[in-house]
Motif scaffolding. Structure first.
Motif, PDB file in Angstrom:
ATOM      1  N   GLU A   2      -1.215  -3.246  -4.719  1.00 18.73           N
ATOM      2  CA  GLU A   2      -0.247  -2.658  -3.780  1.00 18.73           C
ATOM      3  C   GLU A   2       0.468  -1.546  -4.538  1.00 18.73           C
ATOM      4  N   PHE A  51     -11.752  -1.315   8.217  1.00 19.83           N
ATOM      5  CA  PHE A  51     -10.586  -2.188   8.456  1.00 19.83           C
ATOM      6  C   PHE A  51     -10.203  -2.937   7.179  1.00 19.83           C
ATOM      7  N   PHE A  59      -8.676   1.109  -0.899  1.00 16.91           N
ATOM      8  CA  PHE A  59      -8.065   1.667   0.314  1.00 16.91           C
ATOM      9  C   PHE A  59      -6.770   2.366  -0.070  1.00 16.91           C
ATOM     10  N   GLN A  95      -2.643   3.063   0.772  1.00 16.72           N
ATOM     11  CA  GLN A  95      -1.467   2.507   1.453  1.00 16.72           C
ATOM     12  C   GLN A  95      -0.375   3.564   1.574  1.00 16.72           C
ATOM     13  N   GLU A 134      -3.858  -7.167  12.089  1.00 18.09           N
ATOM     14  CA  GLU A 134      -2.742  -6.443  11.455  1.00 18.09           C
ATOM     15  C   GLU A 134      -3.053  -4.972  11.233  1.00 18.09           C
ATOM     16  N   GLU A 145      -0.016  -2.931  10.384  1.00 17.52           N
ATOM     17  CA  GLU A 145       1.025  -2.668   9.380  1.00 17.52           C
ATOM     18  C   GLU A 145       1.898  -3.903   9.253  1.00 17.52           C
ATOM     19  N   ARG A 153      -6.769   1.960   7.748  1.00 15.18           N
ATOM     20  CA  ARG A 153      -6.668   1.102   8.935  1.00 15.18           C
ATOM     21  C   ARG A 153      -6.001   1.847  10.091  1.00 15.18           C
TER      22      ARG A 153
HETATM   23  N1  GAP Z   1       3.094  -4.262  -0.358  1.00 13.65           N
HETATM   24  C1  GAP Z   1       2.833  -5.131   0.736  1.00 13.65           C
HETATM   25  C2  GAP Z   1       1.425  -5.208   1.091  1.00 13.65           C
HETATM   26  O1  GAP Z   1       0.575  -4.700   0.389  1.00 13.65           O
HETATM   27  P1  GAP Z   1      -0.228  -6.146   2.884  1.00 13.65           P
HETATM   28  O2  GAP Z   1       0.071  -6.727   4.245  1.00 13.65           O
HETATM   29  O3  GAP Z   1      -1.055  -6.933   1.971  1.00 13.65           O
HETATM   30  O4  GAP Z   1       1.214  -5.851   2.259  1.00 13.65           O
HETATM   31  C3  GAP Z   1      -0.196  -3.718   3.805  1.00 13.65           C
HETATM   32  O5  GAP Z   1      -0.859  -4.718   3.068  1.00 13.65           O
HETATM   33  C4  GAP Z   1      -1.166  -2.901   4.629  1.00 13.65           C
HETATM   34  O6  GAP Z   1      -2.181  -2.362   3.779  1.00 13.65           O
HETATM   35  C5  GAP Z   1      -1.921  -3.699   5.692  1.00 13.65           C
HETATM   36  O7  GAP Z   1      -1.166  -3.812   6.881  1.00 13.65           O
HETATM   37  C6  GAP Z   1      -3.160  -2.846   5.890  1.00 13.65           C
HETATM   38  O8  GAP Z   1      -2.889  -1.763   6.762  1.00 13.65           O
HETATM   39  C7  GAP Z   1      -3.406  -2.296   4.497  1.00 13.65           C
HETATM   40  N2  GAP Z   1      -4.420  -3.120   3.813  1.00 13.65           N
HETATM   41  C8  GAP Z   1      -4.228  -4.262   3.113  1.00 13.65           C
HETATM   42  N3  GAP Z   1      -5.383  -4.734   2.622  1.00 13.65           N
HETATM   43  C9  GAP Z   1      -6.351  -3.882   3.011  1.00 13.65           C
HETATM   44  C10 GAP Z   1      -7.765  -3.808   2.824  1.00 13.65           C
HETATM   45  N4  GAP Z   1      -8.420  -4.702   2.091  1.00 13.65           N
HETATM   46  N5  GAP Z   1      -8.440  -2.776   3.395  1.00 13.65           N
HETATM   47  C11 GAP Z   1      -7.785  -1.828   4.111  1.00 13.65           C
HETATM   48  N6  GAP Z   1      -6.452  -1.842   4.316  1.00 13.65           N
HETATM   49  C12 GAP Z   1      -5.731  -2.837   3.782  1.00 13.65           C
END
Ligand code: GAP
Length: 442
Positions: A145, A187, A192, A194, A261, A263, A308
């Motif tokens: 993250e 997805f 990816f 963020q 999900e 966000e 996403r």
């Molecule tokens: N800092 C908080 C955090 O990382 P998360 O819900 O694990 O929270 C946030 O991730 C956002 O990152 C998700 O809502 C999604 O949009 C994106 N995300 C997380 N894991 C992903 C993945 N493996 N591939 C694509 N997008 C991802």
């Protein structure tokens, strides 16, 4: 309007039109990794720009930063990611497929119905080595993250900006997770991007800010054209909260595989700053001049995925329509997200027309992402632009050489208006902002 759009149509459009290609394709590809092509990268940049504009540029209580992907491994010990950033994994004893056990509805392998092993906790962080010696002491991690880069810079940003709380720190960047079950196109992938913002507030005001940010983020998607019926809120149950979260709500989108999900908005309390203060030995508390007290702020975190969101914007914009008896695929993307804003189309390749068309293209390029297309019939060229969501086409015909006027063709209404070349730039600017002209003003 398609009721339930299959993902395949979007995957195929993305490949055909240069949005997204499978990574390492000439070597047979690599599972769940994707490359953005010339059209896709423009869309991606526009999404990130729209986020940055709303979350940083237009606010005086949020600042941006850009931190490194590789960080001290101590950070991941303190943040709890080494011990807690895990998913329960099971393996099929027959076909050896691996699954996240929390996702399975039955105790059998979804692929071959085989027996499954007991769940084992699997850490999602990618590990590598810093420097030339591959030994345990040199292990570092690709960040899962972007948030931790913000927490460990909290004191730096406060002392160099001299800002007061509430204050947000925002960052856009790559994250990596060794997902057990990636899939559904972009997805869930292992690499990816963020778009995250940590909003530091005084304890006691956190719940009110949580509501505020949830509404702001929901509005962001609606303002960029996502249909309200395709968005909903889902609160996390206590048993599914991440190890750092006090509360979390997701903005979900109706993807082809169901509500998922888009966000997450989390109340992280003061978990991260407490952990980093304790483990680093540095005082990360904030001095509140008004109350003459020191405290560790609480944090509200809206965290979105670039890829996403891009998938949701594509799905939501996709349409198949019949126009004058012919079908067309069109992306009704919001003009600010559209990868190409204007395409210049000379009706013929004849030299005098081409000279004028190229001049117009050169002029428009300075203001907009502009394409030039002189191949095939005009009908086919319009279809190509509709498929990539170009809001305006400018057609140059032989009459243009006489009257210095060109035709603007609108993607959504298919309306065609004739405008003087000298006003083209101005009119397109206004149209992209959604302003309407009366014919006499042109
Ligand atoms: N800092 C908080 C955090 O990382 P998360 O819900 O694990 O929270 C946030 O991730 C956002 O990152 C998700 O809502 C999604 O949009 C994106 N995300 C997380 N894991 C992903 C993945 N493996 N591939 C694509 N997008 C991802």
């Amino acid at each position: 309007m398609l009721q339930k759009l299959e993902m395949d149509k979007i995957v195929s459009l993305c490949k055909r039109r240069g949005f997204i290609y499978p990574s390492s394709e000439i070597y047979g590809g690599i599972s769940s990794c994707w490359d953005y092509g010339p059209i896709g990268i423009e869309l991606k940049r526009n999404i990130k720009d729209a986020w940055w504009r709303t979350m940083v540029q237009e606010r005086d209580d949020v600042l941006g930063i850009d931190t490194s992907i590789l960080m001290s491994p101590e950070i991941w010990k303190s943040s709890g990611h080494i011990s807690n950033f895990t998913d329960p994994m099971v393996e099929c004893k027959s076909c050896h497929s691996r699954w996240r056990s929390s996702e399975l509805k039955e105790d059998k392998c979804p692929k071959c119905n085989g027996e499954l092993t007991d769940p084992k906790m699997f850490n999602l962080m990618f590990r590598t080595f810093m420097g030339p010696v591959e030994e345990q002491a040199n292990t570092i991690y690709l960040r899962p993250e972007t948030a931790q880069g913000i927490f460990v810079n909290f004191a730096n940003v406060i002392s160099t900006s001299r800002k007061k709380l509430p204050l947000g720190i925002a960052q856009i960047g790559k994250s990596f997770r060794n997902e057990i079950t990636p899939g559904n196109f972009i997805f869930r992938t292992r690499e990816f991007e963020q778009m995250e913002m940590e909003y530091f507030v005084k304890q006691g005001t956190d719940e009110q800010w949580f509501d505020y940010w949830f509404k702001e983020r929901y509005k962001w998607y609606i303002n960029l054209g996502i249909k309200p019926e395709n968005l909903r809120l889902r609160q996390h149950g206590k048993d599914e909260l991440a190890h750092y979260a006090k509360a979390c709500s997701d903005i979900e989108y109706l993807f082809p595989m169901g509500w998922s999900e888009l966000e997450g908005i989390a109340n992280r309390g003061n978990y991260d700053l407490t952990q980093h203060s304790e483990h680093s030995g540095k005082d990360l508390s904030y001095y509140d001049r008004e109350s003459d007290t020191h405290y560790l702020p609480f944090v509200i975190e809206p965290s979105a995925g670039v890829d996403r969101s891009l998938l949701a914007f594509l799905l939501d914009a996709y349409d198949e329509e019949i126009v004058k008896g012919e079908s067309r695929v069109v992306l009704h993307l919001h003009p600010s997200l559209a990868p190409i804003k204007v395409t210049v189309l000379p009706l013929s390749k004849k030299e005098n027309l081409a000279v004028l068309a190229k001049e117009i293209h050169k002029q428009l390029c300075r203001s907009f992402t502009t394409h030039y297309d002189d191949s095939q019939s005009i009908g086919r060229r319009y279809r190509r632009q509709d498929e990539i969501g170009t809001p305006f086409c400018v057609t140059i015909d032989f009459q243009s050489l006489e009257d210095n006027q060109v035709t603007i063709r609108e993607r959504d209404t298919l309306a065609q208006i004739r405008v003087p070349i000298k006003n083209l730039d101005l009119i397109l600017h206004a149209k992209l902002k959604g302003e309407i002209f009366s014919t006499s003003e042109l």
